[in-house]
Design a protein around this motif. Structure first.
Motif, PDB file in Angstrom:
ATOM      1  N   ASP A  57       6.426   2.931   4.818  1.00 37.08           N
ATOM      2  CA  ASP A  57       6.449   1.471   4.668  1.00 37.08           C
ATOM      3  C   ASP A  57       5.840   0.763   5.866  1.00 37.08           C
ATOM      4  O   ASP A  57       5.102  -0.215   5.712  1.00 37.08           O
ATOM      5  CB  ASP A  57       7.889   0.990   4.474  1.00 37.08           C
ATOM      6  N   TYR A  58       6.184   1.239   7.060  1.00 35.28           N
ATOM      7  CA  TYR A  58       5.652   0.616   8.269  1.00 35.28           C
ATOM      8  C   TYR A  58       4.139   0.751   8.341  1.00 35.28           C
ATOM      9  O   TYR A  58       3.411  -0.233   8.507  1.00 35.28           O
ATOM     10  CB  TYR A  58       6.292   1.236   9.514  1.00 35.28           C
ATOM     11  N   GLY A  59       3.649   1.985   8.240  1.00 37.75           N
ATOM     12  CA  GLY A  59       2.220   2.218   8.396  1.00 37.75           C
ATOM     13  C   GLY A  59       1.393   1.499   7.353  1.00 37.75           C
ATOM     14  O   GLY A  59       0.388   0.853   7.672  1.00 37.75           O
ATOM     15  N   LYS A  60       1.801   1.602   6.093  1.00 30.05           N
ATOM     16  CA  LYS A  60       1.042   0.960   5.025  1.00 30.05           C
ATOM     17  C   LYS A  60       1.092  -0.552   5.154  1.00 30.05           C
ATOM     18  O   LYS A  60       0.083  -1.243   4.946  1.00 30.05           O
ATOM     19  CB  LYS A  60       1.568   1.382   3.660  1.00 30.05           C
ATOM     20  N   GLY A  61       2.254  -1.090   5.511  1.00 32.86           N
ATOM     21  CA  GLY A  61       2.371  -2.531   5.656  1.00 32.86           C
ATOM     22  C   GLY A  61       1.469  -3.084   6.740  1.00 32.86           C
ATOM     23  O   GLY A  61       0.806  -4.102   6.565  1.00 32.86           O
TER      24      GLY A  61
END
Length: 396
Positions: A174-178
Motif C-alpha cells: 500500500d505504501y509503495g504503490k500509493g
C-alpha cells in the motif's frame, strides 16, 4: 464519579475509565522487526520521551502516570500486526495507540481492531493516501503528511534540477504503490515522463533482474520508493554494482543511517531524497533532549513520534479522563489554534493550562497542524548524501 485502575504489569483486571487514574496504559505499535527495524527503536524512544515527560510532571489528571506498552507491527505482516494490536487493546487495555508505522499494517489494525473498539491511533509515519479515505469514525490521525503531497514535492525537486525522464521502482504494498501513483501523477502533470514504473518485492537476496529491467528503459535517474532495510536498499546496491543509473531519488522510507553503513562511499553525490521534516526551531531542542535520553533525534520520524504521544496526553487532559471516546474528540482541539502554543519540553505547561480550563495549540517538534480528517499539513526536508552523511539541502 468512578475511580478506575488500569492493569499493572502483574496483570490486574483493568478498564479505561472516566476519572483520574494511578496508571494508564498507552500503546506503541511499530516495526521492531521487519524492513524499518533500524529506525524503529528511535521512533519508540521519541514517543516514550513524551510519555515520560508527562508522567514526571505529575500534572496529568491529578497525577496519573502513563505506562507505554510496546508491540511489534512487523511493518509488513498484517495478521501479526492485527494480533499485536488486539493484545494491546483487549489485554493491556490501552487508552490510545501511537502507531502503527507502515501504511498496510496501519490500515489492517484500524479496520480490524482499533476502530471497532473505539481506540484512537496516531501514526507518526503511515503516509499512504489511502488512509485519507479510511472509514475511521474519527479515530485515526497522523503527524506525518500524506504521500499525495510527497509526490508533488518530488515532482518539484526534479523539475528544478532539469530532470524530465525517470524510472520508478516501488515496494509492492500500500505504501509503495500509493507513493508511486502520487509521484507519477504529479510528475506527468508537470510535463515529465516515467519510462518505467515497476514494483519490487522485499526480502530477496538479488535484485539484478529488477535493475536490468529498469535500466532497459533508458532512464538515467531512478526513483526508489522502498524500505531502507529491505528491497529498496537491494535495488540501489545492484544498480551501483552495474553502473545502471547516474543518480537516485529516495522516498521517505529509504532514509536511515543503515543505508550509508551498508553501502558506503558509493552513495556520495548520487543520492537525493526527501523525508518529513521542518526547520521549526524546536527541532534543535528535541535533538539535544533526545541525545541526553540516549537516542538519535535526527532519525526518521522520531519527532513525529514524540508529537503523536504528546497529542494523546494533552487530549486526555482536555477530555478530563482516559476515556477512549473523550481522547478522540479532543485530539484536534489540542493540536490546532486557538490556544497558547506548546513547544518541545513544555508538556507540563500545556497540561496546566488545560487543567485550568484554557486552550492549547500544540506545535511540538514538527509544527503540528491537523487539516481535514486527521491529516497533518507537514513539510519535507530535502537532503543529499555527501561525505558519508546526510546533508540537508532545505525544506519544502
Amino acid at each position: 464519579m468512578k475511580r478506575i485502575l488500569l492493569a499493572s504489569a502483574a496483570g490486574a483486571m483493568i478498564a479505561t475509565g472516566a476519572m483520574a487514574q494511578d496508571t494508564a496504559n498507552v500503546g506503541i505499535i511499530l516495526g521492531f522487526t521487519g524492513p524499518l527495524e533500524s529506525i524503529t527503536p528511535h521512533m519508540a524512544a521519541g514517543a516514550e520521551l513524551a510519555f515520560k515527560e508527562v508522567s514526571d510532571s505529575g500534572k496529568l489528571l491529578g497525577g496519573t502516570k502513563l505506562n507505554p506498552v510496546r508491540a511489534d507491527s512487523t511493518c509488513i505482516d498484517a495478521a501479526a500486526a492485527t494480533a499485536a494490536a488486539e493484545r494491546l487493546i483487549t489485554a493491556e487495555k490501552v487508552a490510545a495507540i501511537v502507531g502503527a508505522d507502515c501504511s498496510g499494517v496501519t490500515i489492517a489494525i484500524a479496520n480490524n481492531v482499533a476502530v471497532p473498539n473505539g481506540v484512537v491511533m496516531i501514526s507518526p509515519s503511515a503516509t499512504s493516501p489511502a488512509l485519507s479515505t479510511l472509514d475511521d469514525k474519527g479515530l485515526f490521525f497522523r503527524t506525518s503528511p500524506s504521500d499525495a503531497r510527497q509526490g508533488e514535492v518530488f515532482a518539484q525537486v526534479l523539475k528544478e534540477r532539469g530532470i524530465s525522464e525517470v524510472a520508478v521502482t516501488f515496494t509492492n504494498n500500500d505504501y509503495g504503490k500509493g507513493l508511486a501513483d502520487a509521484f507519477v501523477s504529479a510528475f506527468t502533470a508537470a510535463g515529465g515522463k516515467v519510462l518505467i514504473n515497476q514494483p519490487h518485492e522485499d526480502g530477496k537476496g538479488d535484485y539484478s533482474a529488477e535493475v536490468a529491467a529498469l535500466a532497459a528503459s533508458g532512464a538515467q535517474h531512478l526513483m526508489v520508493f522502498g524500505y531502507v532495510d529491505q528491497g529498496g536498499r537491494g535495488i540501489i546496491q545492484a544498480a551501483l554494482d552495474t553502473g545502471a543509473f547516474e543518480s537516485f531519488f529516495l522516498g521517505d522510507g529509504m532514509y536511515g543511517q543503515s543505508l550509508i553503513e551498508a553501502i558506503g562511499p558509493e552513495l556520495d553525490g548520487k543520492v537525493v531524497g526527501i523525508v518529513p521534516g521542518t526547520d521549526n526551531p524546536n527541532v534543535a531542542s528535541f535533538v539535544e533532549t533526545a541525545k541526553a535520553a540516549g537516542f538519535d533525534g535526527t532519525s526518521s520520524y522520531t519527532g513525529e513520534s514524540y508529537d503523536a504521544a504528546a497529542l494523546i496526553a494533552l487530549a486526555m487532559q482536555k477530555a478530563g479522563s482516559t476515556d477512549r471516546a473523550g481522547i478522540a474528540a479532543a485530539i484536534t482541539e489540542v493540536a490546532n489554534a486557538p490556544g497558547e502554543q506548546i513547544n518541545v519540553g513544555e508538556l507540563a505547561k500545556g497540561l496546566e493550562i488545560l487543567a485550568g480550563g484554557g486552550d492549547v495549540d500544540y506545535v511540538g517538534v514538527t509544527g503540528v497542524e491537523l487539516i481535514g480528517p486527521g491529516e497533518a499539513a507537514g513539510s519535507y526536508r530535502e537532503y543529499e548524501v555527501k561525505d558519508g552523511k546526510f546533508d540537508t539541502l532545505g525544506f519544502r
